[in-house]
Design an enzyme around this catalytic site. Structure first.
Site, mmCIF file in Angstrom:
data_model
loop_
_atom_site.group_PDB
_atom_site.id
_atom_site.type_symbol
_atom_site.label_atom_id
_atom_site.label_comp_id
_atom_site.label_asym_id
_atom_site.label_seq_id
_atom_site.Cartn_x
_atom_site.Cartn_y
_atom_site.Cartn_z
ATOM 1 N N LYS A 23 39.405 27.519 27.222
ATOM 2 C CA LYS A 23 38.634 28.699 27.705
ATOM 3 C C LYS A 23 38.329 29.538 26.457
ATOM 4 O O LYS A 23 36.970 30.166 26.399
ATOM 5 C CB LYS A 23 39.710 29.569 28.468
ATOM 6 C CG LYS A 23 38.867 30.752 28.974
ATOM 7 C CD LYS A 23 39.600 31.508 30.177
ATOM 8 C CE LYS A 23 38.957 32.573 30.574
ATOM 9 N NZ LYS A 23 39.922 33.580 31.415
ATOM 10 N N ASP B 52 30.971 45.024 26.999
ATOM 11 C CA ASP B 52 30.510 45.465 28.254
ATOM 12 C C ASP B 52 29.952 43.616 28.986
ATOM 13 O O ASP B 52 29.422 43.271 28.191
ATOM 14 C CB ASP B 52 29.393 46.269 28.711
ATOM 15 C CG ASP B 52 29.206 46.682 30.274
ATOM 16 O OD1 ASP B 52 30.091 47.099 30.734
ATOM 17 O OD2 ASP B 52 28.114 46.249 30.772
ATOM 18 N N THR C 107 38.622 50.346 26.018
ATOM 19 C CA THR C 107 38.839 49.979 27.324
ATOM 20 C C THR C 107 40.377 49.951 27.606
ATOM 21 O O THR C 107 41.127 49.801 26.728
ATOM 22 C CB THR C 107 38.698 48.279 27.541
ATOM 23 O OG1 THR C 107 38.748 48.085 28.889
ATOM 24 C CG2 THR C 107 39.341 47.477 26.639
ATOM 25 N N SER C 108 40.676 50.117 29.024
ATOM 26 C CA SER C 108 41.949 50.023 29.241
ATOM 27 C C SER C 108 42.282 48.706 30.300
ATOM 28 O O SER C 108 43.378 48.684 30.992
ATOM 29 C CB SER C 108 42.292 51.384 29.902
ATOM 30 O OG SER C 108 41.470 51.731 31.055
ATOM 31 N N PHE D 7 41.169 35.953 34.821
ATOM 32 C CA PHE D 7 41.058 36.835 35.579
ATOM 33 C C PHE D 7 39.535 37.159 36.173
ATOM 34 O O PHE D 7 38.849 36.387 35.619
ATOM 35 C CB PHE D 7 41.513 38.183 34.831
ATOM 36 C CG PHE D 7 40.724 38.546 33.599
ATOM 37 C CD1 PHE D 7 39.626 39.436 33.655
ATOM 38 C CD2 PHE D 7 40.795 38.070 32.394
ATOM 39 C CE1 PHE D 7 38.980 39.906 32.633
ATOM 40 C CE2 PHE D 7 40.400 38.251 31.252
ATOM 41 C CZ PHE D 7 39.197 39.354 31.471
ATOM 42 N N TYR E 82 35.977 36.722 37.694
ATOM 43 C CA TYR E 82 35.458 35.432 38.457
ATOM 44 C C TYR E 82 35.919 34.304 38.032
ATOM 45 O O TYR E 82 35.361 33.253 38.359
ATOM 46 C CB TYR E 82 33.826 35.601 38.310
ATOM 47 C CG TYR E 82 33.666 36.929 39.052
ATOM 48 C CD1 TYR E 82 33.071 37.283 40.173
ATOM 49 C CD2 TYR E 82 33.267 38.336 38.205
ATOM 50 C CE1 TYR E 82 32.745 38.259 40.774
ATOM 51 C CE2 TYR E 82 32.932 39.447 38.621
ATOM 52 C CZ TYR E 82 32.408 39.449 40.047
ATOM 53 O OH TYR E 82 32.090 40.547 40.444
ATOM 54 N N ASP E 83 36.697 34.154 37.014
ATOM 55 C CA ASP E 83 37.294 32.801 36.434
ATOM 56 C C ASP E 83 37.525 31.499 37.655
ATOM 57 O O ASP E 83 37.047 30.480 37.197
ATOM 58 C CB ASP E 83 38.365 32.870 35.513
ATOM 59 C CG ASP E 83 38.392 33.745 34.309
ATOM 60 O OD1 ASP E 83 36.928 34.005 34.129
ATOM 61 O OD2 ASP E 83 38.961 34.022 33.521
#
Length: 208
Positions: A175, A70, A7-8, A152, A154-155
């Site tokens: 969290k 994912d 992932t980036s 970040f 939908y948090d």
């Protein structure tokens, strides 16, 4: 033993590196040039495996262990949407903010201020030893009021079960203990350690 993240996404990279702090972890873009991966699977698991396979192949390093995540949010009153389309719910090229506002709009269009929802994280691991995928979940409710700046995606609108604050308001250590991704990565750690054991055992056997 090199653990590479497929992932980036800066938010995911930061979170995964923190959760795997006792291992040497690199985003794949530190090692090779970033490239587009077509995520055309029908499930979180399929898409995680697609990403992990693509990066493992591109690296061309049999020693690498590639992890791909994912993940997304599924909202009950929206029939499980956005689900696997969470990262592009607001359209192609949508930002986290675009996706968030689209979800709030979708809830309001159905005259809901809140709904049960859950996060899913599929963590795929691809190495020369084979392919595996584990999952983590976090249940709670979404609301239409944005609250908090921590995190970040939908948090700011997700309230975990048993809490009154959104993920955007909760402290990072709290969290971390609730996170679907952290739950999935705890299982992934077990698989990584198994690979490490197999390799060290194979190495010691070969020297005898």
């Amino acid at each position: 033993m090199k653990v590479v993240l497929a992932t980036s996404n800066k938010g995911k990279v930061r979170e995964i590196i923190e959760l795997l702090h006792d291992r040497e972890v690199f985003p794949y873009t530190d090692l090779i040039e970033g490239f587009e991966i077509i995520e055309d699977g029908d499930t979180f698991k399929e898409n995680a495996l697609i990403k992990a396979r693509a990066v493992y192949t591109a690296l061309g390093d049999p020693e690498a262990i590639v992890i791909a995540d994912d993940s997304g949010i599924s909202v009950d009153v929206l029939g499980g949407a956005p689900g696997i389309y969470s990262a592009r719910y607001g359209g192609e090229g949508a930002s986290d903010r675009d996706n968030l506002l689209k979800l709030v709009k979708s809830l309001k269009e159905k005259n809901f201020q809140t709904s049960p929802a859950h996060y899913t994280a599929a963590i795929a691991i691809v190495s020369r030893e084979g392919e595996n995928c584990v999952h983590g979940w976090m249940h709670g409710d979404v609301i239409t009021e944005l609250r908090g700046e921590n995190g970040f995606g939908y948090d700011p609108i997700f309230i975990p079960s048993g809490y009154v604050q959104t993920l955007g308001e909760l402290a990072s250590d709290v969290k971390k203990g609730l996170s679907h991704r952290s739950k999935g990565l705890e299982l992934a750690k077990i698989l990584i350690d198994q690979i490490k054991f197999l390799r060290s055992h194979a190495g010691s056997t070969a020297t005898k």
